[in-house]
Design a protein around this motif. Structure first.
Motif, PDB file in Angstrom:
ATOM      1  N   ARG A 110     -12.209 -99.222 -28.286  1.00 22.45           N
ATOM      2  CA  ARG A 110     -11.391-100.416 -28.037  1.00 22.45           C
ATOM      3  C   ARG A 110     -10.500-100.197 -26.809  1.00 22.45           C
ATOM      4  NH1 ARG A 110      -7.596-101.658 -32.227  1.00 22.45           N
ATOM      5  NH2 ARG A 110      -7.364-103.617 -31.103  1.00 22.45           N
ATOM      6  N   PHE A 111      -9.985 -98.984 -26.666  1.00 18.91           N
ATOM      7  CA  PHE A 111      -9.135 -98.658 -25.527  1.00 18.91           C
ATOM      8  C   PHE A 111      -9.906 -98.841 -24.212  1.00 18.91           C
ATOM      9  CE2 PHE A 111      -7.864 -94.716 -22.943  1.00 18.91           C
ATOM     10  CZ  PHE A 111      -6.940 -95.409 -22.169  1.00 18.91           C
ATOM     11  N   TRP A 112     -11.076 -98.238 -24.109  1.00 20.84           N
ATOM     12  CA  TRP A 112     -11.876 -98.373 -22.883  1.00 20.84           C
ATOM     13  C   TRP A 112     -12.202 -99.839 -22.634  1.00 20.84           C
ATOM     14  CZ3 TRP A 112     -15.924 -94.248 -21.149  1.00 20.84           C
ATOM     15  CH2 TRP A 112     -15.301 -92.994 -21.085  1.00 20.84           C
ATOM     16  N   HIS A 113     -12.565-100.507 -23.715  1.00 23.16           N
ATOM     17  CA  HIS A 113     -12.974-101.903 -23.548  1.00 23.16           C
ATOM     18  C   HIS A 113     -11.817-102.749 -23.023  1.00 23.16           C
ATOM     19  CE1 HIS A 113     -16.082-104.929 -24.321  1.00 23.16           C
ATOM     20  NE2 HIS A 113     -15.066-105.767 -24.492  1.00 23.16           N
ATOM     21  N   GLN A 114     -10.631-102.510 -23.514  1.00 26.33           N
ATOM     22  CA  GLN A 114      -9.481-103.284 -23.062  1.00 26.33           C
ATOM     23  C   GLN A 114      -9.160-102.985 -21.601  1.00 26.33           C
ATOM     24  OE1 GLN A 114      -6.186-103.023 -25.781  1.00 26.33           O
ATOM     25  NE2 GLN A 114      -7.258-104.211 -27.345  1.00 26.33           N
ATOM     26  N   VAL A 115      -9.356-101.728 -21.208  1.00 25.35           N
ATOM     27  CA  VAL A 115      -9.154-101.386 -19.799  1.00 25.35           C
ATOM     28  C   VAL A 115     -10.184-102.129 -18.945  1.00 25.35           C
ATOM     29  CG1 VAL A 115      -9.193 -99.535 -18.087  1.00 25.35           C
ATOM     30  CG2 VAL A 115      -8.155 -99.127 -20.332  1.00 25.35           C
ATOM     31  N   LEU A 116     -11.435-102.106 -19.388  1.00 26.41           N
ATOM     32  CA  LEU A 116     -12.496-102.801 -18.638  1.00 26.41           C
ATOM     33  C   LEU A 116     -12.212-104.302 -18.578  1.00 26.41           C
ATOM     34  CD1 LEU A 116     -15.595-100.910 -20.123  1.00 26.41           C
ATOM     35  CD2 LEU A 116     -14.612-100.619 -17.822  1.00 26.41           C
ATOM     36  N   TYR A 117     -11.687-104.824 -19.661  1.00 29.20           N
ATOM     37  CA  TYR A 117     -11.344-106.251 -19.692  1.00 29.20           C
ATOM     38  C   TYR A 117     -10.225-106.556 -18.697  1.00 29.20           C
ATOM     39  CZ  TYR A 117      -9.800-110.769 -21.540  1.00 29.20           C
ATOM     40  OH  TYR A 117      -9.448-112.083 -21.671  1.00 29.20           O
ATOM     41  N   ASP A 118      -9.214-105.707 -18.687  1.00 31.98           N
ATOM     42  CA  ASP A 118      -8.102-105.913 -17.754  1.00 31.98           C
ATOM     43  C   ASP A 118      -8.552-105.827 -16.297  1.00 31.98           C
ATOM     44  OD1 ASP A 118      -6.396-106.319 -19.818  1.00 31.98           O
ATOM     45  OD2 ASP A 118      -5.446-104.338 -19.757  1.00 31.98           O
ATOM     46  N   ARG A 119      -9.630-105.090 -16.057  1.00 29.17           N
ATOM     47  CA  ARG A 119     -10.150-104.974 -14.691  1.00 29.17           C
ATOM     48  C   ARG A 119     -11.223-106.021 -14.404  1.00 29.17           C
ATOM     49  NH1 ARG A 119      -8.502-100.386 -12.210  1.00 29.17           N
ATOM     50  NH2 ARG A 119     -10.302-100.165 -10.837  1.00 29.17           N
ATOM     51  N   GLY A 120     -11.409-106.928 -15.342  1.00 28.53           N
ATOM     52  CA  GLY A 120     -12.361-108.020 -15.126  1.00 28.53           C
ATOM     53  C   GLY A 120     -13.819-107.609 -15.215  1.00 28.53           C
ATOM     54  N   LEU A 121     -14.102-106.487 -15.854  1.00 25.03           N
ATOM     55  CA  LEU A 121     -15.477-105.991 -15.891  1.00 25.03           C
ATOM     56  C   LEU A 121     -16.238-106.422 -17.133  1.00 25.03           C
ATOM     57  CD1 LEU A 121     -14.631-102.440 -14.526  1.00 25.03           C
ATOM     58  CD2 LEU A 121     -15.974-104.196 -13.336  1.00 25.03           C
ATOM     59  N   VAL A 122     -15.510-106.846 -18.153  1.00 25.80           N
ATOM     60  CA  VAL A 122     -16.164-107.397 -19.343  1.00 25.80           C
ATOM     61  C   VAL A 122     -15.467-108.707 -19.708  1.00 25.80           C
ATOM     62  CG1 VAL A 122     -16.947-105.187 -20.285  1.00 25.80           C
ATOM     63  CG2 VAL A 122     -14.691-106.057 -20.934  1.00 25.80           C
TER      64      VAL A 122
ATOM     65  N   THR B 226     -15.731 -80.354 -19.214  1.00 27.22           N
ATOM     66  CA  THR B 226     -16.566 -81.550 -19.356  1.00 27.22           C
ATOM     67  C   THR B 226     -15.837 -82.536 -20.257  1.00 27.22           C
ATOM     68  OG1 THR B 226     -17.735 -80.487 -21.178  1.00 27.22           O
ATOM     69  CG2 THR B 226     -18.771 -80.383 -18.993  1.00 27.22           C
ATOM     70  N   MET B 227     -16.400 -83.757 -20.347  1.00 27.16           N
ATOM     71  CA  MET B 227     -15.752 -84.780 -21.178  1.00 27.16           C
ATOM     72  C   MET B 227     -16.076 -84.525 -22.653  1.00 27.16           C
ATOM     73  SD  MET B 227     -16.358 -88.238 -18.975  1.00 27.16           S
ATOM     74  CE  MET B 227     -16.502 -88.194 -17.182  1.00 27.16           C
ATOM     75  N   PRO B 228     -15.233 -85.030 -23.553  1.00 25.49           N
ATOM     76  CA  PRO B 228     -15.479 -84.830 -24.985  1.00 25.49           C
ATOM     77  C   PRO B 228     -16.595 -85.760 -25.456  1.00 25.49           C
ATOM     78  CG  PRO B 228     -13.569 -86.217 -24.692  1.00 25.49           C
ATOM     79  CD  PRO B 228     -14.004 -85.802 -23.316  1.00 25.49           C
ATOM     80  N   GLN B 229     -17.097 -85.471 -26.660  1.00 25.04           N
ATOM     81  CA  GLN B 229     -18.237 -86.233 -27.156  1.00 25.04           C
ATOM     82  C   GLN B 229     -17.922 -87.728 -27.299  1.00 25.04           C
ATOM     83  OE1 GLN B 229     -19.903 -84.734 -30.770  1.00 25.04           O
ATOM     84  NE2 GLN B 229     -21.677 -86.046 -30.654  1.00 25.04           N
ATOM     85  N   TRP B 230     -16.636 -88.045 -27.478  1.00 23.48           N
ATOM     86  CA  TRP B 230     -16.277 -89.455 -27.671  1.00 23.48           C
ATOM     87  C   TRP B 230     -16.580 -90.303 -26.452  1.00 23.48           C
ATOM     88  CZ3 TRP B 230     -15.552 -89.737 -32.546  1.00 23.48           C
ATOM     89  CH2 TRP B 230     -14.944 -88.683 -33.239  1.00 23.48           C
ATOM     90  N   ALA B 231     -16.649 -89.661 -25.274  1.00 25.67           N
ATOM     91  CA  ALA B 231     -16.787 -90.428 -24.039  1.00 25.67           C
ATOM     92  C   ALA B 231     -18.033 -91.316 -24.058  1.00 25.67           C
ATOM     93  CB  ALA B 231     -16.813 -89.479 -22.842  1.00 25.67           C
ATOM     94  N   GLY B 232     -19.166 -90.693 -24.352  1.00 29.96           N
ATOM     95  CA  GLY B 232     -20.415 -91.443 -24.294  1.00 29.96           C
ATOM     96  C   GLY B 232     -20.473 -92.580 -25.295  1.00 29.96           C
ATOM     97  N   SER B 233     -19.841 -92.381 -26.449  1.00 32.79           N
ATOM     98  CA  SER B 233     -19.925 -93.395 -27.507  1.00 32.79           C
ATOM     99  C   SER B 233     -18.906 -94.513 -27.296  1.00 32.79           C
ATOM    100  CB  SER B 233     -19.733 -92.759 -28.880  1.00 32.79           C
ATOM    101  OG  SER B 233     -18.477 -92.122 -28.956  1.00 32.79           O
ATOM    102  N   CYS B 234     -18.069 -94.376 -26.257  1.00 31.44           N
ATOM    103  CA  CYS B 234     -17.043 -95.386 -26.019  1.00 31.44           C
ATOM    104  C   CYS B 234     -17.596 -96.670 -25.434  1.00 31.44           C
ATOM    105  CB  CYS B 234     -15.981 -94.848 -25.049  1.00 31.44           C
ATOM    106  SG  CYS B 234     -14.591 -94.147 -25.893  1.00 31.44           S
ATOM    107  N   TRP B 235     -18.769 -96.616 -24.856  1.00 33.67           N
ATOM    108  CA  TRP B 235     -19.246 -97.823 -24.165  1.00 33.67           C
ATOM    109  C   TRP B 235     -20.741 -98.047 -24.332  1.00 33.67           C
ATOM    110  CZ3 TRP B 235     -22.478 -98.134 -19.729  1.00 33.67           C
ATOM    111  CH2 TRP B 235     -22.967 -96.892 -19.276  1.00 33.67           C
ATOM    112  N   TYR B 236     -21.412 -97.343 -25.241  1.00 33.92           N
ATOM    113  CA  TYR B 236     -22.877 -97.444 -25.329  1.00 33.92           C
ATOM    114  C   TYR B 236     -23.347 -98.844 -25.672  1.00 33.92           C
ATOM    115  CZ  TYR B 236     -22.715 -97.195 -30.481  1.00 33.92           C
ATOM    116  OH  TYR B 236     -22.481 -97.442 -31.810  1.00 33.92           O
ATOM    117  N   TYR B 237     -22.482 -99.570 -26.427  1.00 32.48           N
ATOM    118  CA  TYR B 237     -22.858-100.942 -26.798  1.00 32.48           C
ATOM    119  C   TYR B 237     -22.971-101.829 -25.563  1.00 32.48           C
ATOM    120  CZ  TYR B 237     -17.878-101.304 -26.114  1.00 32.48           C
ATOM    121  OH  TYR B 237     -16.640-101.222 -25.542  1.00 32.48           O
TER     122      TYR B 237
END
Length: 849
Positions: A551-563, A498-509
């Motif tokens: 920040r890593f997830w967010h930057q990926v989402l930004y690069d994909r035009g999702l945020v 399964t994914m680590p606990q950090w996964a869920g907290s990476c994008w809850y905001y």
RNA sequence: GGGAGCGUAGCCCAACGGCAGAGGCAGAGGACUUAAAAUCCUUCCAGUGCGGGUUCGAGUCCCGCCGCUCCUACCA
């Protein structure tokens, strides 16, 4: 008579309950839906709902953000203020095993405890947006983001050694292993190779570094992230291996010392070791690698640079590409397989670790930079190079350039940038986490599931331990694991990690923006309105993990035009930790403060002669030094507790909890109450008068308080804001009459801090609609001024007199007044004035000799 | 070993480079009370960890120590 009086005093129980019910009934903190006003997104780091519940240390940050949120609403902002639960994680799984219950049941129980405790504090969350990362409506979208990462080529599988504890039948985190055993039980731990998911966060090392320049974060946290990413410039250099086809590639930040190379070192796990080891050395090398593999990563890396060095000679020789010299190749665990190329060239004369190793094994030490004494120690400073052919006489910077140019010309190496940051190990052998949204085909290839197949739900199990053969708990769900490839229809199996606990907290905001939308992770229009988070408050312990991963997830989402923003958290603030005194006897047993008494400055167990030592420590149940917010809400009221949390000191500092301090903020609230209410009759106080009843001094105090609180909402200097409000109440209490309008303004500025009592007073003052309908008072700079001020007169920096002058006095007027003072005149008589200093409203300094 | 932060009264803490004290806790005295609690008033208490420097002037800025806290750690 006295009973009647009791009835009209400040009764926190009644007031707290009344207004908490009112807020709930009126949906007072619902997130506004109009999009015309400016927005403010204030966010707390959401908690892991542990079984222990909250202690008074937890709400410190929540109360601070609540003050900001309530004040911003009154200032005309649309505020997004939300709370949720980081509810996947190991403790619930362990507790589930212990109690024989489902982790979900444990989690729900803990969430309820936390939520009840938070509600008692009167925090103005929009509870309709509550979320939990373990909710399938949430983790469906965590899985969706993982598909985005896969699609971007940022997720891959790799075989890696993990800590396996056979006795416990479980995998352990590095932190749980020391000296080769499980720290809790002493059971031996071994390394086991397992197929793991990794995320290529290293691809984002540069954007993660660059993004730090644009955010308003504490410098210390930014520095920690920079260190964690650990950018270092250097070179990769290839050494040929004598008698083999193989080449050893090393990374170094000091290519300029290449002429000082006297040996080469491979990490014990380096793939070339077997191929190049000479027959005569096979046994020794094998034994060494075996020994090294038994140490956990932590043991290998927690030792200082001067730790004893170990290693084994492979018997092979590497050829220095600059001078063709053959040097021995060693295996040693001071070289880490996971950093750089897993191999280094050693220059003992100019590297402390290499120096220690060379001394241990009597290897040669060759000076190439002058300036030190290599007979004594490695010299790491700068200086002219020697014994270095074309680099002789150059300093380090120039020599680096020269040698990289030479290596590149000869095809023996190149200048590179390396990072300390490693790819993110993204799978755990646990049950209570997000399942991966993919299937593994019989040939070992991986097929991501289509979005329509989400969520991949956790199957129900009745046993949450790993299987006997060491497979993760999910392997027990045979029917779930066995599935088909959605594209080809061929048999396939699901991932049991399964994914680590950090996964869920990476994008809850992001999910808080549209938490109930089952058609998308977030609404793009809403995301544009609310993002970025304007203020993010939480503990500094998340400096490098959560904040970097998010920040890593967010930057990926930004690069994909999702945020719409490159960075998620515009401003970050770390609240300090609350400590408390603990009492311990000689044997280390902790005693609760109720069991302790003080006699002649020494602490004893009550009624005994058992002496106790005191210590300031983190609040923790195990140390018996926990103060409970529920108890304090019951005894002193939520508002007194809220005030004390912030009155203790600067929000960013650590502080020692003293429950007696709550009595102080409680008294302040009682004085405030009596300012408005006649506690004999319950009617409004006869003190409340009209505008003509005010005096300039009190008005200045009020405006000073409005100013401090208004600025405190921005700067988060809330302790001094509270003290200024105390001054106003103390002053106002001394007056026979106070203009009612002033008291009303005061109630408004106190309300974000002490919302329950202020709602009550506001209502009794005759206002409808609650504080939600009120707007923030403004202060008038003109009202902050006094007509006349006392200033200090110094002669040569020594105070000789104090004089009263008009506040608006010019420098010339002030100096004239000062010189007219007898004591001053006497001291400057007959002397030459060298310098005159005037600080308006403060002092005059005359330097005369 | 490296990085960050902190050190002011018995305690928690304030002080744009400008009179060391705003506020609170604890203590003392007093008023009110039959008494106590509560309340109110008054009051005691440090020269800013140590040593240098810059400045008319340093708790504040700079340098070097000492102590404590947190983070990080064989990253080539």
């Amino acid at each position: 008579m006295s009973e009647e009086r009791e009835d009209h005093r400040y009764d926190h129980r009644a007031v707290d309950a009344k207004w908490q019910a009112y807020w709930e009934e009126h949906d007072s903190f619902a997130t506004p839906t109009d999009r015309t006003k400016p927005k403010y997104y204030v966010l707390d780091m959401f908690p892991y709902p542990s079984g222990a519940g909250l202690h008074v240390g937890h709400p410190k940050g929540y109360v601070a953000t609540d003050i900001v949120a309530r004040a911003r609403r009154m200032m005309g902002f649309n505020v997004l203020r939300v709370m949720g639960w980081d509810s996947f994680g190991l403790p619930a799984e362990r507790q589930a095993v212990k109690e024989g219950k489902h982790p979900r049941a444990i989690t729900e129980r803990n969430v309820k405890t936390f939520k009840d405790q938070l509600r008692q504090l009167g925090l103005s969350y929009d509870w309709s947006r509550e979320l939990a990362t373990s909710d399938k409506r949430y983790y469906r979208w965590t899985q969706w983001i993982f598909l985005q990462l896969m699609d971007a080529g940022l997720a891959y599988r790799s075989s890696l050694p993990v800590n396996w504890c056979p006795a416990q039948g479980t995998v352990l985190a590095n932190e749980e292993v020391k000296d080769g055993v499980y720290v809790e039980t002493g059971d031996p731990v071994e390394k086991r190779e397992l197929e793991q998911w990794m995320l290529r966060i290293t691809d984002y090392a540069e954007p993660l570094l660059a993004g730090l320049e644009s955010v308003d974060w504490p410098e210390g946290i930014k520095e920690q992230q920079r260190n964690w990413i650990g950018r270092s410039e250097g070179a990769e250099i290839r050494f040929a291996v004598e008698g083999h086809d193989a080449q050893v590639e090393v990374f170094t930040t000091r290519p300029d010392t290449l002429f000082g190379c006297t040996y080469v070192v491979l990490a014990p796990e380096h793939p070339l070791v077997d191929a190049i080891t000479a027959d005569g050395q096979r046994e020794a090398v094998a034994a060494y690698r075996e020994q090294a593999s038994k140490l956990s990563d932590r043991d290998r890396t927690t030792q200082a640079a001067d730790a004893p060095k170990t290693g084994a000679d492979t018997g092979a020789k590497a050829i220095n590409p600059l001078n063709g010299e053959a040097v021995p190749i060693w295996v040693a665990d001071y070289v880490l397989a996971s950093y750089g190329t897993g191999a280094v060239f050693a220059c003992p004369a100019h590297d402390e670790r290499d120096y220690a190793f060379a001394k241990t094994f009597s290897l040669p030490i060759k000076e190439v930079v002058s300036g030190g004494d290599i007979a004594q120690a490695a010299y790491t400073g700068d200086g002219p190079h020697v014994n270095s052919d074309f680099m002789d006489g150059l300093d380090i910077a120039a020599a680096k350039k020269a040698v990289i140019a030479r290596l590149e010309r000869d095809g023996a190496g190149k200048g590179t940038v390396n990072y300390r940051l490693r790819d993110w190990l993204f799978s755990r052998q646990r049950y209570w986490g997000e399942p991966f949204p993919l299937v593994i085909n019989d040939d070992g290839s991986v097929t991501p599931l289509p979005e329509s197949a989400l969520p991949v739900e956790l199957p129900e199990l009745d046993e949450y331990r790993p299987t006997e053969d060491g497979s993760p708990p999910l392997a027990r769900a045979a029917d779930w694991v066995q599935t088909t490839n959605p594209v080809t229809g061929a048999p396939a199996r699901r991932e049991t990690n399964t994914m680590p606990q950090w996964a869920g907290s990476c994008w809850y905001y992001l999910r808080f923006i549209s938490p109930t939308d089952d058609t998308q992770a977030w609404d793009p229009e809403e995301e544009k309105y609310w993002m970025p988070v304007d203020l993010y408050v939480g503990g500094a312990e998340h400096a490098t993990l959560h904040l970097l991963y998010a920040r890593f997830w967010h930057q990926v989402l930004y690069d994909r035009g999702l945020v719409s923003t490159p960075e998620p958290f515009q401003r970050l603030f770390n609240q300090g930790m609350i400590h408390a005194i603990s009492y311990q006897d000689e044997r280390g047993k902790y005693y609760h403060p109720d069991e302790v008494e003080e006699r002649d400055g020494t602490f004893y167990v009550k009624g005994t002669n058992t002496q106790l030592a005191t210590k300031h420590e983190k609040m923790s149940k195990s140390k018996s030094n926990v103060a409970n917010p529920d108890d304090l809400c019951a005894s002193h009221g939520a508002d007194a507790l809220r005030l004390y949390e912030l009155f203790m000191g600067p929000l960013e500092d650590g502080a020692t909890w003293e429950t007696s301090g709550v009595a102080g903020t409680r008294r302040f609230l009682e004085r405030t109450w009596r300012l408005v209410i006649d506690d004999r009759t319950g009617a409004l106080s006869a003190k409340l008068g009209d505008a003509s009843d005010g005096d300039a001094d009190l008005e200045r105090t009020l405006h000073e308080a409005i100013k401090r609180v208004t600025e405190g909402v921005d700067s988060l200097k809330l302790n001094t804001a509270i003290s200024q409000m105390m001054i106003f109440v103390n002053e106002a209490s001394k007056r026979d009459k106070v203009p009612r309008a002033w008291v009303e303004s005061f109630v408004l500025i106190l309300s974000p801090f002490a919302p329950h009592i202020c709602e009550e007073l506001w209502q009794r003052l005759g206002h409808e609609g609650g504080l939600a309908a009120a707007s923030w008072p403004s202060y008038d700079e003109a009202k902050l001024k006094v007509a006349e001020v006392e200033i200090v007169v110094q002669v040569k920096g020594k105070i000789v007199s104090r004089i009263m002058i008009p506040a608006e006095a010019s420098e010339a007027e002030a100096l004239a007044a000062a010189k007219a003072d007898a004591a001053v005149a006497e001291r400057i008589a007959g002397k030459t004035i060298r310098k005159e200093v005037f600080v308006p409203g403060r002092l005059v300094n005359i330097v005369a000799t």
